[in-house]
Scaffold this motif. Structure first.
Motif, PDB file in Angstrom:
ATOM      1  N   ASP A  67       9.651  -1.184   5.065  1.00 49.19           N
ATOM      2  CA  ASP A  67       7.435  -1.595   4.856  1.00 49.19           C
ATOM      3  C   ASP A  67       7.144  -2.415   3.791  1.00 49.19           C
ATOM      4  O   ASP A  67       7.555  -1.838   2.600  1.00 49.19           O
ATOM      5  N   GLU A  95      -0.667  10.188  -8.541  1.00 49.99           N
ATOM      6  CA  GLU A  95      -0.834  10.533  -6.555  1.00 49.99           C
ATOM      7  C   GLU A  95      -2.373  11.344  -6.439  1.00 49.99           C
ATOM      8  O   GLU A  95      -3.200  10.837  -4.679  1.00 49.99           O
ATOM      9  N   ILE A 100      -2.398   9.150  -2.252  1.00 48.57           N
ATOM     10  CA  ILE A 100      -1.101   8.820  -1.827  1.00 48.57           C
ATOM     11  C   ILE A 100      -0.054   9.619  -2.705  1.00 48.57           C
ATOM     12  O   ILE A 100      -0.156  10.245  -3.351  1.00 48.57           O
ATOM     13  N   LYS A 101       1.402   9.687  -1.829  1.00 45.35           N
ATOM     14  CA  LYS A 101       2.064  10.700  -2.197  1.00 45.35           C
ATOM     15  C   LYS A 101       3.808   8.949  -2.779  1.00 45.35           C
ATOM     16  O   LYS A 101       3.549   8.256  -2.463  1.00 45.35           O
ATOM     17  N   GLU A 104       4.879   6.024  -0.989  1.00 46.05           N
ATOM     18  CA  GLU A 104       3.730   5.624  -0.425  1.00 46.05           C
ATOM     19  C   GLU A 104       2.806   4.545  -0.351  1.00 46.05           C
ATOM     20  O   GLU A 104       2.649   4.277  -2.115  1.00 46.05           O
ATOM     21  N   THR A 105       2.312   3.944  -0.158  1.00 42.40           N
ATOM     22  CA  THR A 105       1.526   2.217  -0.438  1.00 42.40           C
ATOM     23  C   THR A 105       0.033   2.978   0.281  1.00 42.40           C
ATOM     24  O   THR A 105       0.026   3.746   1.387  1.00 42.40           O
ATOM     25  N   THR A 106      -0.995   3.067  -0.827  1.00 38.39           N
ATOM     26  CA  THR A 106      -2.385   2.893  -0.526  1.00 38.39           C
ATOM     27  C   THR A 106      -2.674   2.492   1.363  1.00 38.39           C
ATOM     28  O   THR A 106      -2.241   1.284   1.332  1.00 38.39           O
ATOM     29  N   THR A 112       1.518   0.746  -4.207  1.00 33.69           N
ATOM     30  CA  THR A 112       2.665   1.334  -3.662  1.00 33.69           C
ATOM     31  C   THR A 112       3.110   1.792  -5.103  1.00 33.69           C
ATOM     32  O   THR A 112       3.405   1.650  -5.886  1.00 33.69           O
TER      33      THR A 112
END
Length: 152
Positions: A67, A95, A100-101, A104-106, A112
Motif C-alpha cells: 500500500d 500508536e 493507528i497501529k 498502518e497509515t493514518t 506510516t
C-alpha cells in the motif's frame, strides 16, 4: 504507458540476471512508492515463477509495502537494546498519538508507522527513523517535535 508496461520495462532491464526478483521489486517500489498487488501476476509471468513466490518475497521483506506509504514514514526500533530503555512505551505512545497501529497509515496518509528490529543506534535508544533520518533517545514529545520539524 500502463502499470503493466512499466513493470515489464523494469523486468526487461534485469532480464537474464540471476536473482533478479529483488532488484526488480526495489525498482518497482522506488518508481511507484509501493508494490501494487496487481503487478504480482505480471512479474510471475515475466519471470516464469509462481505468484506465490513473488508474493512470498514481497511479504517476507519488511522494506516492501503493498500500500502507498504516508507522507512521513516513522520506523521505531523494537530490538532488545531499545526495549531495555523504553521502546515499547514509545511504540504505545506513537500508536496513541497517530491513532493507528504499527504497520498502518493514518487515514489522511500523513504518517506510516513501522517497526524494525535494529536501527544500529543501540547506545542511543530508543531509536527512531523518520523519513530515513535516524534519531536517538526518542520519547513521545521528541517524536512529535521531530515530525513537526519535518513538516515545517
Amino acid at each position: 504507458m500502463t502499470i503493466a508496461q512499466r513493470v515489464r520495462a523494469v523486468v526487461d532491464a534485469h532480464r537474464g540476471e540471476r536473482g533478479a526478483l529483488l532488484p526488480i521489486l526495489h525498482r518497482i517500489q522506488d518508481e511507484f512508492g509501493y508494490i501494487d498487488p496487481e503487478v504480482v501476476p505480471v512479474l510471475a509471468a515475466e519471470l516464469n515463477i509462481s505468484r506465490a513466490d513473488v508474493h512470498g518475497v514481497i511479504t517476507f521483506y519488511t522494506d516492501f509495502r503493498s500500500d502507498p506509504a504516508g507522507t512521513s514514514t516513522v520506523r521505531l526500533c523494537r530490538a532488545e537494546a531499545c526495549q531495555s530503555v523504553g521502546a515499547e512505551k514509545l511504540v504505545a505512545d506513537a500508536e496513541q498519538v497517530f491513532g493507528i497501529k504499527v504497520g498502518e497509515t493514518t487515514p489522511d496518509r500523513s504518517v506510516t508507522l513501522e517497526q524494525v528490529f535494529c536501527l544500529g543506534n543501540c547506545a542511543l535508544g530508543p531509536a527512531a527513523q523518520v523519513n530515513n533520518k535516524l534519531y536517538g533517545r526518542v520519547d513521545r514529545s521528541r517524536l512529535v517535535e521531530i515530525l513537526a520539524e519535518d513538516h515545517a
